[in-house]
Design a protein around this motif. Structure first.
Motif, PDB file in Angstrom:
ATOM      1  N   VAL A  18       1.274 -81.660 -42.744  1.00  0.00           N
ATOM      2  CA  VAL A  18       0.756 -80.918 -43.894  1.00  0.00           C
ATOM      3  C   VAL A  18      -0.452 -80.085 -43.492  1.00  0.00           C
ATOM      4  N   CYS A  19      -1.385 -80.718 -42.780  1.00  0.00           N
ATOM      5  CA  CYS A  19      -2.614 -80.025 -42.385  1.00  0.00           C
ATOM      6  C   CYS A  19      -2.329 -78.832 -41.472  1.00  0.00           C
ATOM      7  N   VAL A  20      -1.480 -79.048 -40.462  1.00  0.00           N
ATOM      8  CA  VAL A  20      -1.145 -77.955 -39.545  1.00  0.00           C
ATOM      9  C   VAL A  20      -0.448 -76.825 -40.296  1.00  0.00           C
ATOM     10  N   GLY A  21       0.473 -77.181 -41.206  1.00  0.00           N
ATOM     11  CA  GLY A  21       1.188 -76.166 -41.970  1.00  0.00           C
ATOM     12  C   GLY A  21       0.253 -75.327 -42.839  1.00  0.00           C
ATOM     13  N   LEU A  22      -0.686 -75.994 -43.526  1.00  0.00           N
ATOM     14  CA  LEU A  22      -1.607 -75.271 -44.389  1.00  0.00           C
ATOM     15  C   LEU A  22      -2.585 -74.413 -43.585  1.00  0.00           C
ATOM     16  N   ILE A  23      -3.044 -74.942 -42.457  1.00  0.00           N
ATOM     17  CA  ILE A  23      -3.959 -74.170 -41.612  1.00  0.00           C
ATOM     18  C   ILE A  23      -3.247 -72.938 -41.046  1.00  0.00           C
ATOM     19  N   MET A  24      -1.983 -73.098 -40.648  1.00  0.00           N
ATOM     20  CA  MET A  24      -1.218 -71.947 -40.160  1.00  0.00           C
ATOM     21  C   MET A  24      -1.067 -70.894 -41.261  1.00  0.00           C
ATOM     22  N   PHE A  25      -0.854 -71.354 -42.504  1.00  0.00           N
ATOM     23  CA  PHE A  25      -0.753 -70.430 -43.633  1.00  0.00           C
ATOM     24  C   PHE A  25      -2.057 -69.659 -43.817  1.00  0.00           C
ATOM     25  N   VAL A  26      -3.186 -70.378 -43.779  1.00  0.00           N
ATOM     26  CA  VAL A  26      -4.501 -69.751 -43.977  1.00  0.00           C
ATOM     27  C   VAL A  26      -4.790 -68.731 -42.872  1.00  0.00           C
ATOM     28  N   VAL A  27      -4.559 -69.137 -41.624  1.00  0.00           N
ATOM     29  CA  VAL A  27      -4.816 -68.232 -40.498  1.00  0.00           C
ATOM     30  C   VAL A  27      -3.877 -67.027 -40.554  1.00  0.00           C
ATOM     31  N   GLY A  28      -2.612 -67.276 -40.900  1.00  0.00           N
ATOM     32  CA  GLY A  28      -1.662 -66.172 -41.019  1.00  0.00           C
ATOM     33  C   GLY A  28      -2.079 -65.187 -42.096  1.00  0.00           C
ATOM     34  N   LEU A  29      -2.562 -65.711 -43.224  1.00  0.00           N
ATOM     35  CA  LEU A  29      -3.026 -64.856 -44.308  1.00  0.00           C
ATOM     36  C   LEU A  29      -4.213 -64.005 -43.872  1.00  0.00           C
ATOM     37  N   TRP A  30      -5.052 -64.578 -43.003  1.00  0.00           N
ATOM     38  CA  TRP A  30      -6.203 -63.831 -42.477  1.00  0.00           C
ATOM     39  C   TRP A  30      -5.726 -62.590 -41.707  1.00  0.00           C
ATOM     40  N   PHE A  31      -4.787 -62.783 -40.804  1.00  0.00           N
ATOM     41  CA  PHE A  31      -4.313 -61.669 -39.983  1.00  0.00           C
ATOM     42  C   PHE A  31      -3.532 -60.650 -40.809  1.00  0.00           C
ATOM     43  N   VAL A  32      -2.841 -61.126 -41.838  1.00  0.00           N
ATOM     44  CA  VAL A  32      -2.017 -60.224 -42.643  1.00  0.00           C
ATOM     45  C   VAL A  32      -2.844 -59.422 -43.641  1.00  0.00           C
ATOM     46  N   SER A  33      -3.860 -60.053 -44.247  1.00  0.00           N
ATOM     47  CA  SER A  33      -4.516 -59.386 -45.373  1.00  0.00           C
ATOM     48  C   SER A  33      -6.035 -59.218 -45.285  1.00  0.00           C
ATOM     49  N   LYS A  34      -6.723 -60.027 -44.454  1.00  0.00           N
ATOM     50  CA  LYS A  34      -8.176 -59.998 -44.532  1.00  0.00           C
ATOM     51  C   LYS A  34      -8.886 -59.570 -43.250  1.00  0.00           C
ATOM     52  N   LYS A  35      -8.241 -59.682 -42.115  1.00  0.00           N
ATOM     53  CA  LYS A  35      -8.905 -59.302 -40.870  1.00  0.00           C
ATOM     54  C   LYS A  35      -9.240 -57.815 -40.884  1.00  0.00           C
ATOM     55  N   GLY A  36     -10.490 -57.516 -40.636  1.00  0.00           N
ATOM     56  CA  GLY A  36     -10.942 -56.135 -40.616  1.00  0.00           C
ATOM     57  C   GLY A  36     -11.340 -55.574 -41.967  1.00  0.00           C
ATOM     58  N   THR A  37     -10.963 -56.275 -43.047  1.00  0.00           N
ATOM     59  CA  THR A  37     -11.313 -55.798 -44.396  1.00  0.00           C
ATOM     60  C   THR A  37     -12.321 -56.701 -45.092  1.00  0.00           C
ATOM     61  N   PHE A  38     -12.267 -57.998 -44.801  1.00  0.00           N
ATOM     62  CA  PHE A  38     -13.201 -58.931 -45.437  1.00  0.00           C
ATOM     63  C   PHE A  38     -14.539 -58.896 -44.704  1.00  0.00           C
ATOM     64  N   LYS A  39     -15.594 -58.599 -45.436  1.00  0.00           N
ATOM     65  CA  LYS A  39     -16.920 -58.464 -44.830  1.00  0.00           C
ATOM     66  C   LYS A  39     -17.889 -59.558 -45.241  1.00  0.00           C
ATOM     67  N   GLY A  40     -17.573 -60.289 -46.312  1.00  0.00           N
ATOM     68  CA  GLY A  40     -18.483 -61.330 -46.766  1.00  0.00           C
ATOM     69  C   GLY A  40     -19.545 -60.792 -47.704  1.00  0.00           C
ATOM     70  N   PRO A  41     -20.513 -61.638 -48.084  1.00  0.00           N
ATOM     71  CA  PRO A  41     -21.555 -61.215 -49.029  1.00  0.00           C
ATOM     72  C   PRO A  41     -22.493 -60.178 -48.431  1.00  0.00           C
ATOM     73  N   LYS A  42     -23.056 -59.352 -49.301  1.00  0.00           N
ATOM     74  CA  LYS A  42     -24.034 -58.339 -48.889  1.00  0.00           C
ATOM     75  C   LYS A  42     -25.427 -58.940 -49.048  1.00  0.00           C
ATOM     76  N   ILE A  43     -26.040 -59.274 -47.926  1.00  0.00           N
ATOM     77  CA  ILE A  43     -27.281 -60.045 -47.936  1.00  0.00           C
ATOM     78  C   ILE A  43     -28.450 -59.216 -47.439  1.00  0.00           C
ATOM     79  N   ASP A  44     -29.551 -59.270 -48.181  1.00  0.00           N
ATOM     80  CA  ASP A  44     -30.816 -58.684 -47.734  1.00  0.00           C
ATOM     81  C   ASP A  44     -31.664 -59.853 -47.231  1.00  0.00           C
ATOM     82  N   MET A  45     -31.518 -60.166 -45.943  1.00  0.00           N
ATOM     83  CA  MET A  45     -32.124 -61.369 -45.395  1.00  0.00           C
ATOM     84  C   MET A  45     -33.646 -61.351 -45.492  1.00  0.00           C
ATOM     85  N   GLU A  46     -34.241 -60.234 -45.221  1.00  0.00           N
ATOM     86  CA  GLU A  46     -35.702 -60.156 -45.260  1.00  0.00           C
ATOM     87  C   GLU A  46     -36.224 -60.436 -46.670  1.00  0.00           C
ATOM     88  N   THR A  47     -35.573 -59.817 -47.650  1.00  0.00           N
ATOM     89  CA  THR A  47     -35.999 -60.024 -49.028  1.00  0.00           C
ATOM     90  C   THR A  47     -35.733 -61.462 -49.465  1.00  0.00           C
TER      91      THR A  47
END
Length: 509
Positions: free
Chosen positions: A456-485
């Motif tokens: 189960v764990c390997v199957g779900l992790i493969m799904f998550v990683v596959g979804l990353w390469f298909v839909s989020k790699k290069g497009t997902f940037k994360g939160p916009k943080i002003d670290m100094e502030t």
């Protein structure tokens, strides 16, 4: 709200703004009410009752009792590492946000995305396990009174779904009442088991040899009693001064849980007069047979089981709350498919309704699995231990690897020189639990009794990683943080006498 409270809230909101977000829900929780929710969700003594049959099978009475403090103390250590990270980065995304913040620039997006999914999957599986057990409790009471009744899996699923959506409804329409939700406790009486069996007998009935291996399985099983301690971190945008208060909400419920779980386990074991009857009860639920033996009454056993189910339901409600906040928090940064839908907060009820509906739908469909295969469903529920524990330790591992002083900012709660020790113990412990959770629970292992958690764990992790390469790699940037502030506002928040207006202006590099 007086001037001092308004100033604290203003500082909280300013720091959150620098962290990339605007506050969208009221800060309605106090340390007591959020601690109560976290305690109800962690539900240590409830976890003991729900899994006591497995523990007795794994390592008899002594294994059931002594595995608890081991699992509890180790989970507190993991919790200390989480508490420090929640103090450093008090954002509802919790593990997702922590992983993003401490990872290197190259790995920030993937680290955050991956841990977001691990955390969400863990919460969904947790909801499934709790709802499934409450459904089983309801049917066990029916079976106690009608021994000839043979319930069907589809009936269990219908109750399971009703409980899930009742929890969702309570979170939507009774959101203002969630901080007041509480739980009950009770004691047992009458004939009892011997002290030698309770505190010295670790004989395993799993087929593993030697008995020590059964005790190891019992320790892994005991971890279930301490899951969900990260709930407070996911609610940190709904409490004042989260950098100071959330660490308390993470650690104190674990300590209270350990204090209550140990005597509860002893009380349950003390009430047993016939171990085989407990393990082979016609109700299918060892706990109700323990209550029956302890009270000598079907009526009393039914009442105690109903009270237990009511208390356990508070765990399901809390699970729904925390899971919806996790989904909502990571969706604000477009970490999931259709994130714009899950990130919406209903202005009337002031809760992320869409995120709750998604969780309720997934968990309902997830429960269909046990209609055809209870073994497969049990494996998927057991994976909840692996996913939740791993999501809590991944940011600690990154922090330790990259250097604590390098990645952690000024914070209220700091582990100081003990930080590296806490982090490395947490990492080793979770790796140990993850491996043990994948071992067969009985030998010889057969297809019907095999532990499919690893699959189960390997199957779900493969799904998550596959979804990353298909839909989020290069497009997902994360939160916009002003670290100094953010750092400037953190210092202002830690010094209440400072001029709050100065913390509103970003610092020039």
């Amino acid at each position: 709200m007086d001037g001092a409270q308004e100033k604290i809230q203003d500082l909280d909101d300013l720091e959150l703004e620098a962290g990339g977000y605007q506050r969208e829900m009221p800060r309605q929780f106090t340390v007591l009410s959020l601690g109560a929710l976290s305690f109800a969700l962690t539900c240590s003594w409830l976890g003991v009752g729900s899994s006591i049959g497995l523990s007795i099978t794994d390592a008899s009475g002594a294994g059931t009792v002594w595995s608890l403090p081991i699992a509890g103390i180790m989970t507190v250590i993991v919790g200390l590492g989480m508490a420090e990270l929640s103090s450093a980065f008090p954002v509802a995304g919790a593990q997702y946000y922590w992983s993003f913040m401490v990872a290197s620039d190259e790995w920030k997006p993937f680290a955050g995305y991956f841990n977001a999914w691990i955390s969400i999957l863990g919460w969904w599986m947790g909801s499934s396990s709790v709802s499934n057990f409450i459904s089983s409790m309801i049917l066990s009471i029916v079976t106690l009174w009608y021994p000839d009744y043979q319930w069907q899996h589809w009936q269990l699923w219908l109750i399971y779904v009703a409980l899930i959506w009742l929890a969702v409804s309570l979170n939507v329409f009774g959101s203002s009442l969630i901080p007041l939700y509480n739980q009950l406790t009770f004691t047992l009486r009458n004939s009892h088991a011997s002290a030698a069996w309770m505190f010295a007998d670790t004989t395993t009935s799993t087929g593993w040899s030697p008995d020590g291996m059964g005790f190891v399985l019992a320790i892994s099983n005991a971890v279930f009693s301490f899951l969900g301690s990260d709930a407070g971190a996911h609610m940190c945008e709904e409490i004042h001064n989260p950098g100071r208060n959330v660490p308390k909400v993470i650690i104190l419920p674990l300590i209270v849980g350990l204090i209550t779980a140990f005597p509860y386990a002893c009380a349950c074991l003390f009430a047993i007069t016939d171990v085989p009857a407990v393990l082979n009860t016609a109700t299918g639920l060892p706990l109700i047979e323990i209550y029956r033996q302890g009270t000598g009454s079907d009526v009393a056993a039914s009442i105690l089981m109903a009270l237990f189910a009511f208390c356990f339901y508070s765990c399901l409600v809390g699970n729904t709350t925390a899971c919806s906040r996790t989904l909502w928090a990571v969706s604000r940064d477009d970490a999931l498919p259709f994130s714009n839908v899950w990130a919406r907060v209903n202005r009337k009820f002031k809760v992320p309704i869409n995120a709750m509906l998604l969780s309720g739908t997934f968990v309902s469909l997830y429960g269909l699995i046990f209609i055809g295969s209870s073994t497969a469903f049990s494996a998927m529920v057991s994976a909840n231990i692996i996913f939740l524990q791993s999501s809590c330790v991944i940011p600690q591992a990154i922090t330790f690897w990259r250097g604590r002083d390098r990645v952690l900012p000024e914070r209220y709660f700091s582990l100081g020189r003990y930080g590296p020790i806490v982090n490395i113990i947490s990492i080793v412990w979770v790796l140990f639990v993850d491996v043990v959770a994948c071992l067969p629970t009985v030998l010889p292992a057969e297809p019907a009794s095999m532990n499919y958690v690893s699959v189960v764990c390997v199957g779900l992790i493969m799904f998550v990683v596959g979804l990353w390469f298909v839909s989020k790699k290069g497009t997902f940037k994360g939160p916009k943080i002003d670290m100094e502030t953010m750092l400037a506002r953190r210092i202002a928040a830690m010094n209440p006498d400072s001029d709050i207006t100065n913390s509103r202006q970003p610092l020039s590099l």
